[in-house]
Design a protein around this motif. Structure first.
Motif, PDB file in Angstrom:
ATOM      1  N   ASP A 214      54.136  13.010 -38.663  1.00  0.00           N
ATOM      2  CA  ASP A 214      52.833  13.111 -39.291  1.00  0.00           C
ATOM      3  C   ASP A 214      52.005  14.154 -38.574  1.00  0.00           C
ATOM      4  N   ARG A 215      51.796  15.292 -39.237  1.00  0.00           N
ATOM      5  CA  ARG A 215      51.074  16.377 -38.600  1.00  0.00           C
ATOM      6  C   ARG A 215      49.603  16.052 -38.397  1.00  0.00           C
ATOM      7  N   ARG A 216      49.075  15.121 -39.137  1.00  0.00           N
ATOM      8  CA  ARG A 216      47.659  14.794 -38.980  1.00  0.00           C
ATOM      9  C   ARG A 216      47.372  14.173 -37.624  1.00  0.00           C
ATOM     10  N   ASN A 217      48.390  13.628 -36.960  1.00  0.00           N
ATOM     11  CA  ASN A 217      48.185  12.974 -35.675  1.00  0.00           C
ATOM     12  C   ASN A 217      48.578  13.846 -34.493  1.00  0.00           C
ATOM     13  N   LEU A 218      48.921  15.117 -34.747  1.00  0.00           N
ATOM     14  CA  LEU A 218      49.305  15.975 -33.645  1.00  0.00           C
ATOM     15  C   LEU A 218      48.113  16.365 -32.782  1.00  0.00           C
ATOM     16  N   TRP A 219      46.933  16.392 -33.375  1.00  0.00           N
ATOM     17  CA  TRP A 219      45.719  16.765 -32.660  1.00  0.00           C
ATOM     18  C   TRP A 219      44.722  15.617 -32.709  1.00  0.00           C
ATOM     19  N   SER A 220      44.024  15.419 -31.615  1.00  0.00           N
ATOM     20  CA  SER A 220      42.988  14.391 -31.549  1.00  0.00           C
ATOM     21  C   SER A 220      41.622  15.088 -31.526  1.00  0.00           C
ATOM     22  N   PRO A 221      40.768  14.880 -32.550  1.00  0.00           N
ATOM     23  CA  PRO A 221      39.508  15.614 -32.628  1.00  0.00           C
ATOM     24  C   PRO A 221      38.321  14.820 -32.102  1.00  0.00           C
ATOM     25  N   ARG A 308      55.612  24.861 -32.011  1.00  0.00           N
ATOM     26  CA  ARG A 308      55.456  25.500 -33.320  1.00  0.00           C
ATOM     27  C   ARG A 308      54.785  24.557 -34.312  1.00  0.00           C
ATOM     28  N   ARG A 309      55.119  23.285 -34.260  1.00  0.00           N
ATOM     29  CA  ARG A 309      54.483  22.321 -35.162  1.00  0.00           C
ATOM     30  C   ARG A 309      52.987  22.200 -34.880  1.00  0.00           C
ATOM     31  N   LEU A 310      52.623  22.246 -33.622  1.00  0.00           N
ATOM     32  CA  LEU A 310      51.207  22.212 -33.268  1.00  0.00           C
ATOM     33  C   LEU A 310      50.477  23.424 -33.830  1.00  0.00           C
ATOM     34  N   LEU A 311      51.103  24.581 -33.728  1.00  0.00           N
ATOM     35  CA  LEU A 311      50.478  25.795 -34.251  1.00  0.00           C
ATOM     36  C   LEU A 311      50.326  25.728 -35.763  1.00  0.00           C
ATOM     37  N   ALA A 312      51.354  25.243 -36.456  1.00  0.00           N
ATOM     38  CA  ALA A 312      51.304  25.170 -37.912  1.00  0.00           C
ATOM     39  C   ALA A 312      50.272  24.173 -38.412  1.00  0.00           C
ATOM     40  N   VAL A 319      39.724  28.654 -32.836  1.00  0.00           N
ATOM     41  CA  VAL A 319      40.013  29.280 -31.546  1.00  0.00           C
ATOM     42  C   VAL A 319      41.035  28.396 -30.844  1.00  0.00           C
ATOM     43  N   VAL A 320      42.213  28.956 -30.562  1.00  0.00           N
ATOM     44  CA  VAL A 320      43.255  28.238 -29.832  1.00  0.00           C
ATOM     45  C   VAL A 320      43.181  28.667 -28.372  1.00  0.00           C
ATOM     46  N   SER A 382      52.761  32.402 -35.723  1.00  0.00           N
ATOM     47  CA  SER A 382      51.349  32.658 -35.427  1.00  0.00           C
ATOM     48  C   SER A 382      50.592  33.198 -36.620  1.00  0.00           C
ATOM     49  N   SER A 383      51.294  33.681 -37.646  1.00  0.00           N
ATOM     50  CA  SER A 383      50.635  34.205 -38.840  1.00  0.00           C
ATOM     51  C   SER A 383      50.649  33.219 -39.987  1.00  0.00           C
ATOM     52  N   SER A 384      50.966  31.963 -39.721  1.00  0.00           N
ATOM     53  CA  SER A 384      51.132  30.977 -40.786  1.00  0.00           C
ATOM     54  C   SER A 384      49.831  30.304 -41.188  1.00  0.00           C
ATOM     55  N   VAL A 385      48.746  30.535 -40.476  1.00  0.00           N
ATOM     56  CA  VAL A 385      47.509  29.799 -40.747  1.00  0.00           C
ATOM     57  C   VAL A 385      46.434  30.703 -41.303  1.00  0.00           C
ATOM     58  N   GLY A 386      46.089  31.777 -40.607  1.00  0.00           N
ATOM     59  CA  GLY A 386      45.032  32.661 -41.078  1.00  0.00           C
ATOM     60  C   GLY A 386      44.139  33.098 -39.946  1.00  0.00           C
ATOM     61  N   GLU A 387      42.893  33.327 -40.247  1.00  0.00           N
ATOM     62  CA  GLU A 387      41.900  33.855 -39.319  1.00  0.00           C
ATOM     63  C   GLU A 387      41.797  32.991 -38.066  1.00  0.00           C
ATOM     64  N   ARG A 388      42.121  33.618 -36.893  1.00  0.00           N
ATOM     65  CA  ARG A 388      42.205  32.803 -35.688  1.00  0.00           C
ATOM     66  C   ARG A 388      42.135  33.675 -34.440  1.00  0.00           C
ATOM     67  N   LEU A 389      41.586  33.080 -33.379  1.00  0.00           N
ATOM     68  CA  LEU A 389      41.547  33.714 -32.064  1.00  0.00           C
ATOM     69  C   LEU A 389      42.465  32.960 -31.111  1.00  0.00           C
ATOM     70  N   MET A 390      43.202  33.710 -30.286  1.00  0.00           N
ATOM     71  CA  MET A 390      44.002  33.130 -29.207  1.00  0.00           C
ATOM     72  C   MET A 390      43.345  33.528 -27.887  1.00  0.00           C
ATOM     73  N   ILE A 391      42.981  32.558 -27.073  1.00  0.00           N
ATOM     74  CA  ILE A 391      42.314  32.850 -25.806  1.00  0.00           C
ATOM     75  C   ILE A 391      43.087  32.180 -24.673  1.00  0.00           C
ATOM     76  N   LEU A 392      43.476  32.978 -23.680  1.00  0.00           N
ATOM     77  CA  LEU A 392      44.099  32.483 -22.455  1.00  0.00           C
ATOM     78  C   LEU A 392      43.134  32.716 -21.299  1.00  0.00           C
ATOM     79  N   THR A 393      43.038  31.766 -20.405  1.00  0.00           N
ATOM     80  CA  THR A 393      42.222  31.939 -19.204  1.00  0.00           C
ATOM     81  C   THR A 393      43.108  31.797 -17.975  1.00  0.00           C
TER      82      THR A 393
END
Length: 499
Positions: A214-221, A308-312, A319-320, A382-393
């Motif tokens: 279930d992809r809806r549970n991959l991220w906790s908002p 990859r599933r998290l990215l999709a 902003v990732v 990385s091109s499967s979603v759309g408008e997005r920023l990738m930020i590494l610190t």
């Protein structure tokens, strides 16, 4: 007198004769009308009972076509559900009407969504509103039809359901303009309104659902409400304005990215000592662009496939973020690792070369590799979603593999350094509401050219003085004293080195 009487009689007799003729005619008309009704009833019975259904449909089509020739209005029906799924166009139209057409409506329906801080207006059932586009008058009507069989959009029949739809009416000569221009305009406006009014969220990847599907549970908002903005950033003003211009240019170049064949994304590497404002800059970027934030914890990801599933499962306009990239996993320079291993082998002559320790052994969980992270940042997924920023610190960019830092993955490398005079003015204005006219300002700026003090350390001095109930003057005195102390410690250290 006799003539007069005869005339009257004659006249009355004529009127009576005309009356009888009218009555006879009416009787004939009633009989004709009855005959017509009887004929119609016979034809209706014959049409329903003897003609096949195919002929029914054909005759209905001819009648509708005949009526349409005398009607100059065209109609478009937008149903709430398409088969078993929700029609996104229906929701977009309701958002558009609520923002543009219902200001003067007598009745408005209000709803509150979970991800929106304010209620949204929409067109109630059985009501009509009006819009205008490029001089074209347009009517919107909310239509509700009860389904007698009780079968709703999902096919269930537990209780009678209502079929909701929106009917768009306009003059037939504007058919092309409405379909090719007005409907896309409604979709774009609804998208803009939904993004501006939604409650933006901060996501973090969950470690307890990595084996599920279930992809809806991959991220906790959680709601994202960080107050940092570009006006409150304690960085060099020239750098701040340059970053803001770059971001605004990026979000406005969708067609350009499509024309040159690149994914609509951009990568930032933020590096510098701890406390120099990397996290605050990320929050300011998200607030400026009104993007959601996905905070990716790599050590909680068990494989490259899960990565990859998290990215999709991320959404556009996001902003990732991967913080402390040099500490999350083994993403260090492969050439340096190979050289160090060769040196260890030469130092331990006769001993077998040790195999590199996999990430799963180091963390006890993750097997994400450098290759997986590189594909995450700039692979096909990385091109499967759309408008997005990738930020590494990172605090140590020299430790990262060069492949991670090349253009296309990290398009801009932003160095955030110690607090300078310009950044100090911003902090003094934000925390103490004082400007350049303060008597301690010149001395503080001169000291900052000689000592290293991060914006976080300056802010802590200001907050400590404010918490103790002291004023801006006391806070400025305290920060100058701290700078002097650091300057003396630095001078003492240099004297010891010279001895």
């Amino acid at each position: 007198m006799a003539d007069i009487e005869l005339s009257l009689r004659g006249g009355r007799s004529g009127e009576l004769g005309e009356f009888h003729r009218l009555c006879f005619r009416h009787r004939l008309d009633d009989a004709a009308i009855g005959s017509v009704f009887a004929t119609l009833l016979f034809l209706r019975t014959a049409y329903r009972d003897f003609l096949p259904p195919e002929l029914h449909r054909f005759i209905s089509f001819l009648l509708r076509d005949l009526m349409a020739r005398f009607n100059n209005n065209a109609k478009i029906v937008i149903e709430e559900y398409d088969a078993s799924s929700h029609n996104e166009l229906y929701g977009a139209v309701q958002i558009y009407l609520g923002a543009h057409c219902l200001d003067d409506a007598a009745v408005v329906r209000l709803t509150k969504h979970r991800d929106s801080p304010l209620p949204a207006a929409s067109l109630p059932a059985y009501h009509t509103t009006y819009d205008s586009f490029q001089g074209i008058p347009i009517e919107w009507k909310s239509v509700v039809v009860a389904q007698a069989d009780g079968s709703g959009p999902s096919g269930r029949s537990s209780r009678p359901a209502e079929h909701h739809s929106l009917k768009l009416t306009f003059h037939n000569r504007h058919r092309h303009a409405v379909r090719s221009l007005y409907i896309p305009h409604v979709l774009e406006e609804a998208k803009r309104i939904a993004i501006a009014s939604r409650q933006r969220r901060l996501f973090t990847n969950r470690a307890d659902t990595i084996y599920g599907d279930d992809r809806r549970n991959l991220w906790s908002p959680v709601p994202f409400s960080h107050p940092s903005t570009f006006d409150t950033l304690a960085i060099d003003p020239a750098l701040r304005d340059d970053i803001r211009r770059d971001l605004l240019r990026f979000v406005g170049r969708r067609d350009y990215y499509a024309r040159v064949g690149r994914s609509w994304k951009r990568g930032y590497l933020l590096h510098g000592p701890p406390g120099t404002g990397k996290t605050s800059l990320i929050a300011a970027i998200a607030n400026l662009l009104e993007f959601d934030v996905y905070d990716l914890e790599l050590t909680a990801v068990h494989s490259n496939t899960a990565l990859r599933r998290l990215l999709a499962s991320t959404t556009p306009k996001s902003v990732v973020v991967i913080e402390d990239a040099d500490c999350s996993l083994d993403l260090t320079d492969r050439k340096k690792k190979k050289k160090n291993k060769q040196d260890e082998k030469n130092a331990k002559t006769g001993e077998a070369e040790e195999e590199p320790t996999p990430a799963s052994d180091r963390s006890g969980f993750s097997t994400v590799s450098l290759s997986g992270v590189l594909n995450f940042v700039d692979g096909l997924w990385s091109s499967s979603v759309g408008e997005r920023l990738m930020i590494l610190t990172t605090n140590h960019p020299e430790r990262l593999d060069p492949a991670m830092l090349r253009p296309g993955r990290m398009d801009r490398k932003i160095h955030l350094s110690y607090c300078g005079p310009e950044a100090f003015r911003v902090l003094a204005r934000n925390y103490l509401e004082v400007g350049e006219e303060h008597p301690r300002m010149v001395e503080a700026e001169e000291l900052l050219r000689e000592v290293e003090m991060t914006p976080a350390e300056v802010a802590e001095v200001f907050m400590r003085c404010d918490a103790e109930g002291e004023g801006a003057d006391a806070a400025m005195d305290e920060v100058v004293i701290e700078m002097r102390r650091r300057k003396q410690e630095g001078a003492g250290g240099r004297e010891v080195d010279l001895m």
